[in-house]
Write a protein that holds these residues in place. Structure first.
Motif, PDB file in Angstrom:
ATOM      1  N   LEU A 118       0.825  -1.203   0.000  1.00 47.92           N
ATOM      2  CA  LEU A 118       0.000   0.000   0.000  1.00 47.92           C
ATOM      3  C   LEU A 118       0.861   1.256   0.000  1.00 47.92           C
ATOM      4  N   ILE A 119       0.353   2.291  -0.654  1.00 54.90           N
ATOM      5  CA  ILE A 119       0.942   3.626  -0.600  1.00 54.90           C
ATOM      6  C   ILE A 119      -0.084   4.539   0.054  1.00 54.90           C
ATOM      7  N   LEU A 120       0.325   5.255   1.081  1.00 56.81           N
ATOM      8  CA  LEU A 120      -0.559   6.174   1.793  1.00 56.81           C
ATOM      9  C   LEU A 120      -0.160   7.604   1.433  1.00 56.81           C
ATOM     10  N   LEU A 121      -1.086   8.357   0.847  1.00 62.77           N
ATOM     11  CA  LEU A 121      -0.779   9.690   0.344  1.00 62.77           C
ATOM     12  C   LEU A 121      -1.412  10.766   1.219  1.00 62.77           C
ATOM     13  N   SER A 122      -0.579  11.391   2.057  1.00 57.97           N
ATOM     14  CA  SER A 122      -0.965  12.563   2.850  1.00 57.97           C
ATOM     15  C   SER A 122      -2.256  12.360   3.639  1.00 57.97           C
ATOM     16  N   LEU A 123      -2.257  11.338   4.504  1.00 58.50           N
ATOM     17  CA  LEU A 123      -3.457  11.005   5.281  1.00 58.50           C
ATOM     18  C   LEU A 123      -3.430  11.639   6.668  1.00 58.50           C
ATOM     19  N   PRO A 124      -4.467  12.377   7.057  1.00 52.13           N
ATOM     20  CA  PRO A 124      -4.529  12.936   8.406  1.00 52.13           C
ATOM     21  C   PRO A 124      -4.508  11.869   9.499  1.00 52.13           C
ATOM     22  N   GLU A 125      -5.191  10.730   9.274  1.00 52.32           N
ATOM     23  CA  GLU A 125      -5.245   9.649  10.266  1.00 52.32           C
ATOM     24  C   GLU A 125      -4.096   8.662  10.065  1.00 52.32           C
TER      25      GLU A 125
END
Length: 331
Positions: A118-125
């Motif tokens: 997975l790639i997580l792009l600029s997530l607040p949580e």
């Protein structure tokens, strides 16, 4: 006729074994040779048989990407590069737009039998996602993460440098009454841009006209500029936290018959598509979207291929792009 792995090998002058290692991200391949293989794949429009590879290796050949917004042109450019780079390696992209780790879309992607990583792009949580992915032993990479201490692979822009360079540019033009209008504090990028801006002013022994925090929205920039106009006290220059805020400021000034940069110099951030279409053309800080997208894929596939990874952080320098919306302060 569809190209085969043998065609790729002939085209780049390397062995089928080397091409296979690049495709499957296994074994050691020299960077020079890896580039040759990737260039050959692109030139021949070669597409590996994903189903066969998946069965052989027990992988899905799918990479998930979770982000919170689709309307941001910079994020769109990053996602496009991620998709393009994944295709070169024979992977497919599954996209989820969500701001909640508990949402069905996020939950569906966070299963080791559904995606290879997975790639997580600029997530607040971000913290919740990181905890879940570590618990499930799913390889992942953070882009534009909110903390630097996760001890996981991440890809960042040097936002401190971007904020510092923006402020230095305005100072070099003779401005001393400079405001910063920025986004939410929970974004590391917001905090770093602001820190760079304030340090540049501090070095010049100046205090900001104002630091106004809100949302990365045109409406927020517009409302902020309108409040200054109503008060009768305006800065001579503004560093906006992104191009959307900058557009809002320019629009508010234009409604009052105030021209940019004559009445106020304005700098944005990201170099969105609109920055080079708006009149006056917007001075901004460009983030290297292609480099960010490509390096995030390469970090993730290295983890998938090796079975484990080090906490590598790749940090890219942004670039100040000077256009028409900034000018020297008139005496």
């Amino acid at each position: 006729m569809k190209a085969s792995i043998y065609d790729v090998a002939r085209h780049c002058g390397l062995s089928v074994v080397t091409v296979s290692r690049v495709l499957n991200n296994t074994g050691n391949v020299r960077e020079k040779n890896r580039r040759k293989v990737l260039d050959a794949i692109e030139a021949l429009d070669y597409r590996p048989h994903a189903a066969a590879q998946s069965l052989a290796r027990g992988h899905t050949r799918i990479i998930g990407l979770i982000m919170t917004a689709l309307h941001d042109r910079f994020f769109e450019m990053v996602v496009n590069e991620i998709n393009r780079t994944l295709a070169r390696y024979g992977y497919f992209l599954a996209l989820s737009v969500s701001n909640d780790v508990r949402s069905r879309e996020s939950h569906d992607l966070m299963h080791e039998d559904r995606v290879d990583g997975l790639i997580l792009l600029s997530l607040p949580e971000e913290d919740r996602y990181v905890a879940q992915l570590k618990k499930r032993s799913i390889p992942f990479v953070l882009i534009d993460n909110q903390r630097r201490d996760h001890m996981v692979p991440s890809v960042l822009t040097d936002n401190y440098y971007g904020g510092y360079e923006a402020a230095k540019h305005l100072l070099s033009l003779g401005h001393t009454s400079i405001a910063h209008v920025c986004g939410p504090e929970y974004f590391l990028s917001t905090r770093e841009r602001k820190r760079g801006f304030l340090d540049a002013l501090r070095e010049a022994r100046l205090s900001p006209f104002a630091v106004v925090q809100g949302d990365y929205e045109i409406g927020f920039g517009y409302a902020t500029a309108k409040s200054w106009i109503r008060s009768g006290k305006l800065p001579t220059a503004v560093f906006a936290g992104d191009d959307y805020i900058a557009v809002g400021i320019v629009n508010a000034l234009a409604e009052e018959g105030m021209r940019v940069p004559e009445a106020m110099s304005v700098i944005g951030y990201d170099d969105q598509y609109i920055a080079s279409r708006l009149r006056p053309y917007l001075t901004t800080v460009r983030q290297p979207a292609e480099s960010i997208g490509q390096s995030s894929v390469e970090l993730l596939l290295k983890w998938i291929g090796a079975g484990s990874t080090a906490s590598v952080t790749v940090e890219w320098k942004p670039e100040l792009v000077i256009r028409e919306s900034t000018a020297a302060l008139k005496a």
